[in-house]
Design an enzyme around this catalytic site. Structure first.
Site, PDB file in Angstrom:
ATOM      1  N   ASP A  82     -53.048   6.795  -6.234  1.00  0.00           N
ATOM      2  CA  ASP A  82     -52.665   7.353  -4.696  1.00  0.00           C
ATOM      3  C   ASP A  82     -51.172   7.076  -4.538  1.00  0.00           C
ATOM      4  O   ASP A  82     -50.391   6.007  -4.882  1.00  0.00           O
ATOM      5  CB  ASP A  82     -53.415   6.816  -3.656  1.00  0.00           C
ATOM      6  N   GLU A 140     -55.735   2.883  -3.607  1.00  0.00           N
ATOM      7  CA  GLU A 140     -55.172   1.396  -3.708  1.00  0.00           C
ATOM      8  C   GLU A 140     -54.402   1.069  -2.377  1.00  0.00           C
ATOM      9  O   GLU A 140     -54.490  -0.124  -2.092  1.00  0.00           O
ATOM     10  CB  GLU A 140     -54.452   1.214  -5.076  1.00  0.00           C
TER      11      GLU A 140
HETATM   12 ZN   LIG Z   1     -48.048  -0.287  -3.353  1.00  0.00          ZN
HETATM   13 ZN   LIG Z   2     -48.956  -0.285  -6.307  1.00  0.00          ZN
END
Ligand SMILES: [Zn+2]
Ligand SMILES: [Zn+2]
Length: 393
Positions: A82, A140
């Site tokens: 991401d 994440e």
């Molecule tokens: Zn980051």
């Molecule tokens: Zn990262």
């Protein structure tokens, strides 16, 4: 010293392809759980290479399995996908084409390295003893995509014996790797607090219970939790990051809202900090005649590297950058959801130095000018392959 195969030359031979992948991902960044384009490219490539592919894990995650000719351990490598809601301010020919979204943490590098691993492993499939499990993880950045993947069974069928993870790291120069056993990232909590008093006229304080004064005292008293209740040898953070109360100059508001974060490494320290925060907040509020309610939301556990796996990664890194360029001791109070994998499976998360100050490639992560030295791509691939190779060849 674990047995060693050095994949440096084969990683280097993929350099152009790695850079092309990385720049394509960089130009087309996608926010967590919306990584449809990235996941599509990854899944297609894995299928071409003969992997068994599962898509749609935790919305947009992709899992690729490569079974060797001989049975053996299941080794997982994780790559996050991401980007961030940041407007990129770099001027490169691979600058973000998606306004307001940017690969500002280097997850574009991780996807490229992951595709590099997929490619090199597929070339040597006949020599693999065991199973390679490549996990391309969505969300994440504050979204705990790893936790969702675990809930959806990514650590089952087959269950990995070891998990390896890398992150490009602009705090450290290119050509260096840090491998640290034990805790390297903190457990993270989000907290919210409402301090309730009694609103009234700003000129008549005796008719009010002022939640602003109570909040000010609480913020000050909270500083003693880390300085007086936690051993100076143990890391902990209690941060007040937002305070909202009042609308105008002559009205005492009825309540104030606060929020912030708590970080810690050890479960014992975490428990102490959360307990003391509650006591301080409630009792200081009571001393002011106010009430306070604290709500704590756990985000991620601490990220803890297994000592034996870290030793394997250290040897893998030394073979690529030399022992003098492999450090130990990089730790941060930041949090990382890979902790959800490492909580269940022994593994190692290592820091891939990626800054090049001379070339101006040293802006911090999550900064609109973030970029890194692309030498990190073949280096990271070589270390990852060496470590995976230790288990699989
Ligand atoms: Zn980051
Ligand atoms: Zn990262």
């Amino acid at each position: 010293m674990p047995k060693q195969m050095n994949f440096q030359a084969s990683a280097e031979s993929l350099r152009e392809q790695l850079v092309a992948w990385r720049r394509d991902f960089h130009a087309h960044p996608e926010i967590g759980f919306q990584e449809h384009r990235s996941a599509g490219i990854i899944a297609a490539r894995l299928r071409e290479l003969g992997y068994q592919v599962q898509t749609g894990v935790a919305h947009t995650g992709v899992v690729g399995l490569l079974e060797g000719k001989q049975p053996g351990p299941v080794i997982m490598a994780r790559f996050d996908m991401d980007a961030l809601p940041i407007a990129e301010e770099n001027e490169t020919d691979y600058v973000s084409q998606n306004p307001g979204v940017m690969h500002g943490c280097g997850h574009d590098a991780h996807m490229a390295i992951g595709l590099g691993v997929a490619t090199l492993m597929a070339q040597r499939r006949d020599e693999i003893t065991g199973t390679l499990k490549l996990v391309f993880q969505p969300g994440e950045e504050g979204l705990n995509g790893a936790e969702v993947m675990v809930q959806e069974g990514v650590l089952k069928n087959p269950r990995p014996d070891v998990v390896l993870i890398t992150h490009v790291w602009n705090d450290n120069p290119i050509g260096t790797i840090d491998v640290t056993p034990g805790a390297v990232m903190a457990a993270g909590e989000k907290w919210n607090c409402t301090v309730r008093g009694k609103g009234g006229h700003g000129a008549l304080p005796h008719q009010t219970v002022d939640p602003i004064v109570a909040t000010a005292l609480i913020v000050t008293a909270l500083q003693t939790v880390t300085s007086r209740n936690v051993s100076p040898l143990e890391p902990a953070v209690v941060a007040v990051c937002a305070v909202h109360g009042g609308d105008t100059f002559n009205v005492t508001p009825p309540q104030v809202e606060m929020e912030g974060t708590v970080r810690s490494y050890s479960p014992r320290v975490r428990e102490t900090v959360l307990r003391r925060m509650r006591e301080v907040i409630e009792d200081v509020a009571a001393a002011c005649g106010a009430t306070a309610e604290l709500e704590i939301t756990p985000l991620t556990p601490a990220l803890v590297n297994d000592a034996e796996v870290a030793e394997v990664v250290r040897a893998a890194a030394e073979a690529v950058v030399g022992p003098e360029n492999v450090s130990s001791g990089q730790r941060t109070m930041g949090s990382e959801d890979a902790a959800f994998f490492l909580r269940e499976i022994p593994g190692c998360y290592f820091f891939l130095g990626s800054a090049n100050a001379e070339r101006g490639l040293d802006a911090p992560h999550h900064n609109p000018h973030f970029d890194f030295d692309e030498d990190a791509l073949p280096l990271g691939l070589a270390v990852m392959m060496n470590a995976l190779g230790h288990y699989l060849f």
